[in-house]
Design a protein around this motif. Structure first.
Motif, mmCIF file in Angstrom:
data_model
loop_
_atom_site.group_PDB
_atom_site.id
_atom_site.type_symbol
_atom_site.label_atom_id
_atom_site.label_comp_id
_atom_site.label_asym_id
_atom_site.label_seq_id
_atom_site.Cartn_x
_atom_site.Cartn_y
_atom_site.Cartn_z
ATOM 1 N N TRP A 1 0.799 -1.233 0.000
ATOM 2 C CA TRP A 1 0.000 0.000 0.000
ATOM 3 C C TRP A 1 0.828 1.279 0.000
ATOM 4 O O TRP A 1 0.380 2.289 -0.563
ATOM 5 N N HIS B 1 2.649 -10.488 -3.078
ATOM 6 C CA HIS B 1 1.665 -9.464 -2.685
ATOM 7 C C HIS B 1 1.458 -8.512 -3.858
ATOM 8 O O HIS B 1 2.005 -8.720 -4.948
ATOM 9 N N HIS B 2 0.640 -7.454 -3.655
ATOM 10 C CA HIS B 2 0.314 -6.567 -4.785
ATOM 11 C C HIS B 2 1.564 -5.940 -5.417
ATOM 12 O O HIS B 2 1.561 -5.618 -6.604
ATOM 13 N N CYS C 1 -10.501 -13.020 7.882
ATOM 14 C CA CYS C 1 -9.065 -12.802 8.093
ATOM 15 C C CYS C 1 -8.905 -11.532 8.915
ATOM 16 O O CYS C 1 -9.652 -10.565 8.745
HETATM 17 C C1 GLC Z 1 -6.410 -6.373 1.633
HETATM 18 C C2 GLC Z 1 -5.085 -5.717 1.343
HETATM 19 C C3 GLC Z 1 -3.938 -6.588 1.518
HETATM 20 C C4 GLC Z 1 -4.083 -7.739 2.459
HETATM 21 C C5 GLC Z 1 -5.429 -8.375 2.400
HETATM 22 C C6 GLC Z 1 -5.648 -9.487 3.379
HETATM 23 O O1 GLC Z 1 -7.068 -6.805 0.519
HETATM 24 O O2 GLC Z 1 -5.014 -5.163 0.079
HETATM 25 O O3 GLC Z 1 -2.865 -5.799 1.875
HETATM 26 O O4 GLC Z 1 -3.155 -8.682 2.053
HETATM 27 O O5 GLC Z 1 -6.356 -7.413 2.565
HETATM 28 O O6 GLC Z 1 -6.986 -9.836 3.416
#
Ligand code: GLC
Length: 452
Positions: free
Chosen positions: A64, A114-115, A296
């Motif tokens: 982010w 990750h992103h 989560c």
């Molecule tokens: C969100 C976020 C990310 C994280 C994820 C976990 O979508 O973009 O940073 O990994 O939540 O649920």
């Protein structure tokens, strides 16, 4: 109509007459492949999420800081340079498995990418990866080998957004300008091919993959999710897939919140959207309508390791969270963001240990259970397994605990804390249980009720 649905309706509508009805929704009734595939997941209830990458060096959130840079105090150039310093010499996958076991977590989900696009595995299709850091070894391989050796189900978080891939976005621009991706460009199909190749690597080189945990963010239709679902099932028939690639697939993933009633198939539940809560039906749905789900959640506020984030949830809150989730048939995927050296910070370890202590006493009321037949009560939550009903008392009453709406004949009641039988009285109207003066557990005390 399956035997189960009949039973459930009887259970809900008929009253004491249905005394011999088993509480447990018998998913075996339909015996569909979906049910076989999800059986381990439904029983496991509690998992460890691990968000880890070079971003842990900067005590910021994962990815982010380059997508929404304003509040993080790190430039994209500096963020992109982090892998050059990433060298987690204390990382030991066995330690993570030990911690998960101590906490009572029955599976793990690890961020393979990750992103930001950085790969924690040795992908042949990018240089932006763990084997090009000072550490130099394939962390996903180390973890998957350890999990296979120690029988710990492992899933892979894989981000469809990839800010490093030139097919995903024009990488001559800053990520903040186009992090949602650019499917309109002709290069987009090269990105989908990259995803196909990487998912193939993940599903062919790392043993049994229990889950692919996509995290598609916005406009997920641009990924053509069905194509990837087919690929995954071709490579590993039993791998479960979450709901973040434009399809519900096997389960939905409320993030950072716990639905206030039992999720059903007609409600979509991705982000922390309060309108979702309003749509939820109250009460107990027929089993066929139940939507498998997993919340989560972070222990503090960030997914990644962040030395400045001291806003920790207490162990008691987390135990209660696990109980809330389980009482509505869900799973709880609790995150740790490892430190840059590869260790789990002490504040997380303490909490995992405390949850584990609670589970050591009360685990039978969690694992292998599903949503209980009584919902929406103030003092307690319920889960159920076969003909055993579990009452999780969240507010210890001063008077006898009174349970209405219980349709089965009660044979015995005891506290999991000390295995002592408790006096009870059952009438047509209710069940009254005489409790000790003090709650045996300051977090949540659990009663086991054996029924006919
Ligand atoms: C969100 C976020 C990310 C994280 C994820 C976990 O979508 O973009 O940073 O990994 O939540 O649920």
């Amino acid at each position: 109509m399956s035997a189960y649905i009949l039973n459930r309706r009887q259970f809900l509508n008929v009253g004491l007459a249905a005394a011999s009805v088993s509480f447990l929704p018998s998913f075996a009734a339909g015996e569909s492949l979906a049910d076989e595939r999800t059986a381990w997941f439904r029983a496991a209830k509690f998992g460890m999420f691990i968000h880890w990458g070079p971003y842990s060096l900067a005590s910021v959130e994962a990815s982010w800081p380059i997508m929404k840079p304003d509040s993080w105090g790190i430039s994209e150039t500096d963020y992109r340079a982090l892998p050059k310093r990433f060298n987690p010499t204390k990382w030991d996958p066995d330690h993570f498995i030990d911690m998960a076991r101590i906490a009572g977590q029955k599976y793990m989900v690890f961020t393979t990418k990750h992103h930001d696009g950085f790969c924690m595995f040795d992908s042949s299709y990018t240089d932006y990866k763990i084997t090009n850091t000072p550490y130099g070894k394939d962390i996903v391989k180390q973890l998957s080998d350890a999990c296979a050796r120690r029988d710990m189900p492992l899933g892979f978080y894989y981000s469809p957004p990839d800010l490093n891939h030139p097919g995903f976005r024009d990488t001559s621009k800053l990520s903040k300008d186009n992090w949602n991706g650019q499917p309109e460009r002709y290069l987009w199909s090269s990105y989908l091919d990259y995803m196909r190749l990487q998912l193939t690597e993940l599903l062919t080189r790392y043993g049994d993959v229990k889950v692919i945990w996509f995290d598609g963010l916005y406009h997920q239709e641009k990924y053509d999710g069905q194509r990837f679902l087919d690929l995954i099932h071709k490579l590993q028939r039993t791998t479960l897939v979450n709901d973040r690639i434009g399809l519900t697939a096997d389960y939905v993933t409320p993030e950072q919140f716990i639905p206030t009633s039992i999720p059903t198939k007609d409600v979509h539940m991705r982000g922390a959207d309060s309108s979702i809560q309003k749509e939820l039906r109250t009460g107990v749905p027929p089993a066929a309508d139940f939507q498998l789900w997993e919340t989560c959640m972070t222990i503090n506020q960030t997914w990644a390791y962040n030395a400045h984030d001291h806003n920790y949830k207490s162990a008691s809150d987390l135990i209660r969270g696990l109980v809330e989730v389980t009482s509505r048939g869900g799973n709880f995927l609790l995150n740790v963001g490892p430190q840059p050296d590869g260790m789990i910070q002490p504040e997380f370890q303490e909490r995992l240990e405390a949850i584990g202590k609670w589970i050591a006493v009360n685990g039978e009321s969690i694992y292998g259970t599903t949503f209980g037949p009584i919902q929406g009560e103030k003092n307690y939550r319920t889960t159920v397994k076969g003909s055993d009903l579990y009452i999780h008392v969240v507010e210890w009453p001063l008077t006898p605990l009174r349970i209405t709406d219980l349709k089965s004949k009660v044979l015995s009641v005891h506290l999991l804390a000390d295995n002592q039988p408790l006096p009870f009285k059952q009438t047509e109207r209710d069940l009254q249980i005489t409790l000790p003066q003090e709650a045996p557990d300051k977090n949540v005390s659990v009663l086991s009720i054996r029924t006919l």
